[in-house]
Structure formats: C-alpha cells, structure tokens
Design a protein around this motif. Structure first.
Motif, PDB file in Angstrom:
ATOM      1  N   LEU A 145       0.838  -1.202   0.000  1.00 44.95           N
ATOM      2  CA  LEU A 145       0.000   0.000   0.000  1.00 44.95           C
ATOM      3  C   LEU A 145       0.872   1.251   0.000  1.00 44.95           C
ATOM      4  N   LEU A 146       2.125   1.089   0.429  1.00 45.54           N
ATOM      5  CA  LEU A 146       3.063   2.211   0.432  1.00 45.54           C
ATOM      6  C   LEU A 146       3.725   2.403  -0.917  1.00 45.54           C
ATOM      7  N   ALA A 147       3.366   1.573  -1.882  1.00 46.65           N
ATOM      8  CA  ALA A 147       3.981   1.668  -3.203  1.00 46.65           C
ATOM      9  C   ALA A 147       2.914   1.994  -4.234  1.00 46.65           C
ATOM     10  N   LYS A 148       2.241   3.112  -4.008  1.00 47.94           N
ATOM     11  CA  LYS A 148       1.158   3.506  -4.907  1.00 47.94           C
ATOM     12  C   LYS A 148       1.677   4.255  -6.114  1.00 47.94           C
ATOM     13  N   LYS A 149       2.741   5.024  -5.905  1.00 51.36           N
ATOM     14  CA  LYS A 149       3.289   5.810  -7.006  1.00 51.36           C
ATOM     15  C   LYS A 149       4.798   5.578  -7.067  1.00 51.36           C
ATOM     16  N   PRO A 150       5.399   5.804  -8.236  1.00 55.54           N
ATOM     17  CA  PRO A 150       6.829   5.506  -8.379  1.00 55.54           C
ATOM     18  C   PRO A 150       7.705   6.190  -7.333  1.00 55.54           C
ATOM     19  N   SER A 151       7.382   7.438  -6.943  1.00 50.12           N
ATOM     20  CA  SER A 151       8.240   8.106  -5.949  1.00 50.12           C
ATOM     21  C   SER A 151       8.174   7.402  -4.597  1.00 50.12           C
ATOM     22  N   ASP A 152       7.086   6.649  -4.344  1.00 47.20           N
ATOM     23  CA  ASP A 152       7.041   5.866  -3.104  1.00 47.20           C
ATOM     24  C   ASP A 152       8.182   4.843  -3.066  1.00 47.20           C
ATOM     25  N   LEU A 194      15.045   1.886 -15.599  1.00 41.97           N
ATOM     26  CA  LEU A 194      14.740   2.881 -16.632  1.00 41.97           C
ATOM     27  C   LEU A 194      13.269   3.278 -16.576  1.00 41.97           C
ATOM     28  N   VAL A 195      12.418   2.283 -16.355  1.00 46.41           N
ATOM     29  CA  VAL A 195      10.983   2.555 -16.246  1.00 46.41           C
ATOM     30  C   VAL A 195      10.717   3.455 -15.039  1.00 46.41           C
ATOM     31  N   LEU A 196      11.386   3.149 -13.916  1.00 45.18           N
ATOM     32  CA  LEU A 196      11.224   3.976 -12.717  1.00 45.18           C
ATOM     33  C   LEU A 196      11.629   5.421 -13.002  1.00 45.18           C
ATOM     34  N   MET A 197      12.770   5.581 -13.650  1.00 42.46           N
ATOM     35  CA  MET A 197      13.277   6.928 -13.934  1.00 42.46           C
ATOM     36  C   MET A 197      12.283   7.714 -14.801  1.00 42.46           C
ATOM     37  N   GLU A 198      11.754   7.023 -15.797  1.00 47.58           N
ATOM     38  CA  GLU A 198      10.796   7.684 -16.689  1.00 47.58           C
ATOM     39  C   GLU A 198       9.509   8.027 -15.944  1.00 47.58           C
ATOM     40  N   ALA A 199       9.045   7.048 -15.142  1.00 49.40           N
ATOM     41  CA  ALA A 199       7.796   7.256 -14.395  1.00 49.40           C
ATOM     42  C   ALA A 199       7.941   8.431 -13.431  1.00 49.40           C
ATOM     43  N   LEU A 200       9.114   8.544 -12.816  1.00 47.34           N
ATOM     44  CA  LEU A 200       9.342   9.645 -11.873  1.00 47.34           C
ATOM     45  C   LEU A 200       9.187  10.990 -12.565  1.00 47.34           C
ATOM     46  N   SER A 201       9.708  11.086 -13.770  1.00 50.66           N
ATOM     47  CA  SER A 201       9.671  12.378 -14.455  1.00 50.66           C
ATOM     48  C   SER A 201       8.250  12.744 -14.874  1.00 50.66           C
ATOM     49  N   ARG A 202       7.379  11.743 -14.950  1.00 50.57           N
ATOM     50  CA  ARG A 202       5.981  12.019 -15.303  1.00 50.57           C
ATOM     51  C   ARG A 202       5.122  12.348 -14.078  1.00 50.57           C
ATOM     52  N   GLU A 203       5.620  12.035 -12.886  1.00 47.61           N
ATOM     53  CA  GLU A 203       4.786  12.150 -11.697  1.00 47.61           C
ATOM     54  C   GLU A 203       4.580  13.617 -11.307  1.00 47.61           C
ATOM     55  N   ALA A 204       3.335  13.989 -11.153  1.00 45.52           N
ATOM     56  CA  ALA A 204       3.036  15.389 -10.822  1.00 45.52           C
ATOM     57  C   ALA A 204       3.397  15.672  -9.375  1.00 45.52           C
ATOM     58  N   GLY A 205       3.836  16.880  -9.118  1.00 44.90           N
ATOM     59  CA  GLY A 205       4.024  17.310  -7.736  1.00 44.90           C
ATOM     60  C   GLY A 205       5.390  17.006  -7.176  1.00 44.90           C
ATOM     61  N   VAL A 206       5.921  15.859  -7.492  1.00 42.79           N
ATOM     62  CA  VAL A 206       7.216  15.490  -6.929  1.00 42.79           C
ATOM     63  C   VAL A 206       8.339  16.135  -7.726  1.00 42.79           C
TER      64      VAL A 206
ATOM     65  N   LEU B 165       8.891  12.974  -0.112  1.00 43.36           N
ATOM     66  CA  LEU B 165       8.435  12.129  -1.220  1.00 43.36           C
ATOM     67  C   LEU B 165       7.101  11.475  -0.900  1.00 43.36           C
ATOM     68  N   ARG B 166       6.953  10.981   0.320  1.00 43.34           N
ATOM     69  CA  ARG B 166       5.711  10.295   0.700  1.00 43.34           C
ATOM     70  C   ARG B 166       4.528  11.260   0.755  1.00 43.34           C
ATOM     71  N   LEU B 167       4.746  12.441   1.352  1.00 37.51           N
ATOM     72  CA  LEU B 167       3.628  13.361   1.581  1.00 37.51           C
ATOM     73  C   LEU B 167       3.542  14.444   0.511  1.00 37.51           C
TER      74      LEU B 167
END
Lengths: 256, 256
Positions: A145-152, A194-206, B165-167
């Motif tokens: 549940l703590l791994a909802k988004k790539p930055s998690d 590589l997927v993680l790196m790409e996903a991170l760059s797409r994540e809003a807010g972080v 990152l989490r919040l």
C-alpha cells in the motif's frame, strides 16, 4: 548450504507498524526450518500481543507496554517511549541470553513501531550487541500500500538507507503481502530502473530530478537492489529473499 | 509581516516519538501569538494525553487510542494502527472543520508515532486535504540524541526527504532541545558542510562515500538546508525557524 558460517547470523526484521514483521519472522523461520536450518527466534517488541513463533529470547519477560502504562501511569505514546528506553538498561542481560541461543541463524523481531528502534538509542545499542556475537543484516519490510506511485519506491529505498546509516548495518528493503496488487506502472518500475526513472519524471508534484538523482546514488553504491516481493502468508519470494541475504553476508565476509 | 498570505498556511509538525512535537506546537504557537499572529491549532494525534495548546480541531473528539484498545479489544500496537486507519474515514469531516478555523496560520500536530502518519494512507490523504484549503509545509523535529555522529545528520536529512516524497510537501528538518549538548564534531558539521564531509570520511563502519554522495544530491536540490536548532522550552531558534518556513512558502508562491 551455510558453509560460510563462522559465527551467528542475525537477520533483523524491521519495518513500519503494520507491515507484517512478526508474521514474516514466523513464516520465514518455518520455511528455513523446513529446509533443515536450525533457526533461533528473538522478540524485541514489548508491545507484541501474539507471536507465531516460539522465542528463544522474549523482551516481554522484562518489559510489556501494557504493564508500563499501568506502572508509570502513562498513556500509550509515553509507554512506548518508556519501554524503548527501559530496553537500554537490559543490554548485558540481552547479550548473555542471545549468546546462549543454540542456533547459528537467528531471526530478530523488532518493536512494532520502527521509529522506537531506529530513532532512539536502543536500536543502535542492540545492533552493537549483535555485532559482538555475530553478523547482523537488516531486512526492512514494507506494505505494498506504500507503493502507490513511483516516488514511493524511492522513499522506501531511502528509508532503508536511513536505517543503514542509523544502525550501521546493511539493509535490504522488501515488499511484503505479494498478494496485494500494485499498479502496472509501479510493478514495471520495480523491475526496470529505466521505467522507474521515466515514471518519476511524469509524476506530478514530486521533484522528479531529486528523486532520480537519489536513485542514481543508491544504485552506484549498490543500495538500490531490486525491491523483492514476498508473501509472509504463502511464502512466495522466500527463495529470492534468502539469496539476497546470503549475498549480503558473503560481501560482509569479504570485507573482514 | 504575512503580506504574502493568500490562503491558509499550514505548518505540519512531524517527528519520531519523543522528539517534542506537541511541546513545540504549543511554544512556537505562543511565540507567534506574542508577535501578533492569529494562530490556529490542529491535533491529529489520537494517542495524545495532554496538549499545551487549545486545539481548534482535535481528532480525539472522534478517535482515542485508549478507547480503540477497549472497543476493538486490541493491544497497543494494533490500536495505533487501527486509529490511523479510522482517520481515513473522517476525511470530509476534517476538511469541513479545518476550513472553518478562523486563522490563516495553522499549526498541525501529528500522531506521536510518525510512521503511523508517513507510512500509512492517512498522512498523504491529510496533506491532500490541506492542499485543498491552503499551503502546507512540514517541519520534521528530531531529538539531538539522534545526532551523536556525523552520519546521523545525513540520516535525519534523508528522513526529511523520505517525508517529502511520501507526503509530497516541502519538509524542513530541525533539531529540538537545543539545551541538550551535542559533540563539537557534530556541532561543526551542522554549521559547515565541508566539516561534515570530512567527518563522514573519518567515521568508522559507515560507507562514507554513500553518505557524502547523498549529502551532495540533497544539497544540489536545496534539500540540505542547515539543520536549525530550536528549543521548544526556551523558544531559542524560533526566529530562524520562522524565517526558513517563510522562505519555503515564498518559493511555493513563486511556483504557482
């Protein structure tokens, strides 16, 4: 198997409240035993209700959170802190009892609230005791549940690094409850950096660049080993977990 | 003063158990009030015994850990987890009550056990609520007992980054209890990054290069602001804390 043992190996199981540490200690222990390993069990959680294993050492013989609440007239917050600090006075006793455990492979269950071990003095102190007796390695258990988004995923790996710095011990982050579904994006980010790196760059807010740079550093120092998924209930992933722990021990051996 | 306010500012006070969050909320609030700021107070700790401030919103109106222990017949560990999860169901209620707080500057006290907020779902959810109402910033309070060696400073800054990152919120790590002495080496490492870098390379046991690289990354992204020392008891360092929080708000403003 285990021919590399020179002295006791301690697998210290850490993780935030509710991540399933205690269940994992029980089921990973049974899995090891079914493969012929003589396993020792240590419970360091003074707030534990029920243990699915028979402890060779149980801190509750000396400290129980519910007793501390009554004895010191404390609320639950205060009683947890007091219990953690009371553990500090038991160092010699703990050492004497751990040395006597008749197994070379010992699983160590830790307080339900991880921060009461990692961010107080009893955690580093206890690791000091384990190092006098053998080789400790930490596994850090997280709920998916703590791994909802790539930055998690970055946050969890960083948390394992925080533990490594505070307790001065190699730490292996794992995701428990493998039956809980995670998103496709997170699953692929787990498999492929590589997927993680790409996903991170797409994540809003972080701040994607911060997260990416941290992943790179952890990778450079072999901190960002793949987050293994295990299930304390079904035992899936235990082979892989065992191999990773083994690998860390072998590396420690190289260094001595 | 505060001419940059467009909507509510939330200062979310986080930190491991025993770091002095609640005392800090009380004394920093009084310090702000003595300077003419109308301060609102929110308590999100269902395990709190005593609050040194009068909360405008108090989660204990709905959830109390001791009641949860009785009602669900849980031990303290289970009751803390259950309480954190019960908070999730109160989202709309919390939103409605927070909107009505008649202050633009609101201090938010969080659960005694930080991990029950950061590593479960209620923390990110609550931050989402705060963002709908205004601008949240987190301060992460640590006990100087956690700053015994230079690598501890890296661990604390990393922990603040994990929280970020989490919040998904800017986080400012601070050392509370400024009256507690820290070693010369740690004190100088706090002031001068070069001293920290050198001290890390001398520290036995830790992988100095990993810690150094992490410091560099956090620095590059302005994560590694100087760890401010404050005293919730005497109020020392509150000027500096106020300035840093102000600076973060202003940066947020620039981005919008």
């Amino acid at each position: 198997m285990f021919e590399f043992l020179l002295s006791k190996q301690f697998v210290v199981v850490l993780g935030p409240a509710g991540s399933g540490k205690t269940t994992l200690v029980g089921s990973y222990g049974r899995w090891l035993e079914s493969r012929g390993v003589k396993v020792g069990y240590v419970n360091l959680d003074p707030g534990a209700d029920y243990l699915p294993y028979k402890p060779d050492f149980d801190i509750r013989k000396y400290i129980r959170v519910t007793d501390v609440m009554k004895k010191y007239n404390l609320g639950p917050n205060g009683a947890f802190i007091k219990s953690a600090d009371l553990m500090l006075e038991l160092g010699d006793q703990i050492y004497r009892e751990l040395v006597r455990i008749p197994s070379d492979y010992v699983l160590v269950d830790t307080p339900g609230q991880m921060e009461l071990f990692v961010f107080r003095e009893n955690g580093p102190e206890l690791l000091g005791i384990l190092k006098r007796i053998g080789f400790p390695v930490a596994i850090v258990v997280f709920d998916p549940l703590l791994a909802k988004k790539p930055s998690d995923l970055v946050a969890l790996k960083l948390m394992a690094t925080v533990i490594q710095l505070r307790l001065d011990v190699d730490s292996i982050p794992i995701l428990n409850k493998a039956d809980v579904e995670i998103s496709d994006e997170v699953a692929r980010s787990l498999e492929e950096e590589l997927v993680l790196m790409e996903a991170l760059s797409r994540e809003a807010g972080v701040r994607a660049d911060l997260a990416q740079s941290l992943v790179q550093v952890m990778d450079d120092y072999r901190q960002a080993t793949r987050l293994v998924r295990v299930s304390a209930l079904s035992g899936s992933g235990f082979d892989e977990l065992y191999d990773i722990i083994h690998e860390v021990y072998c590396n420690c051996g190289d260094l001595t």
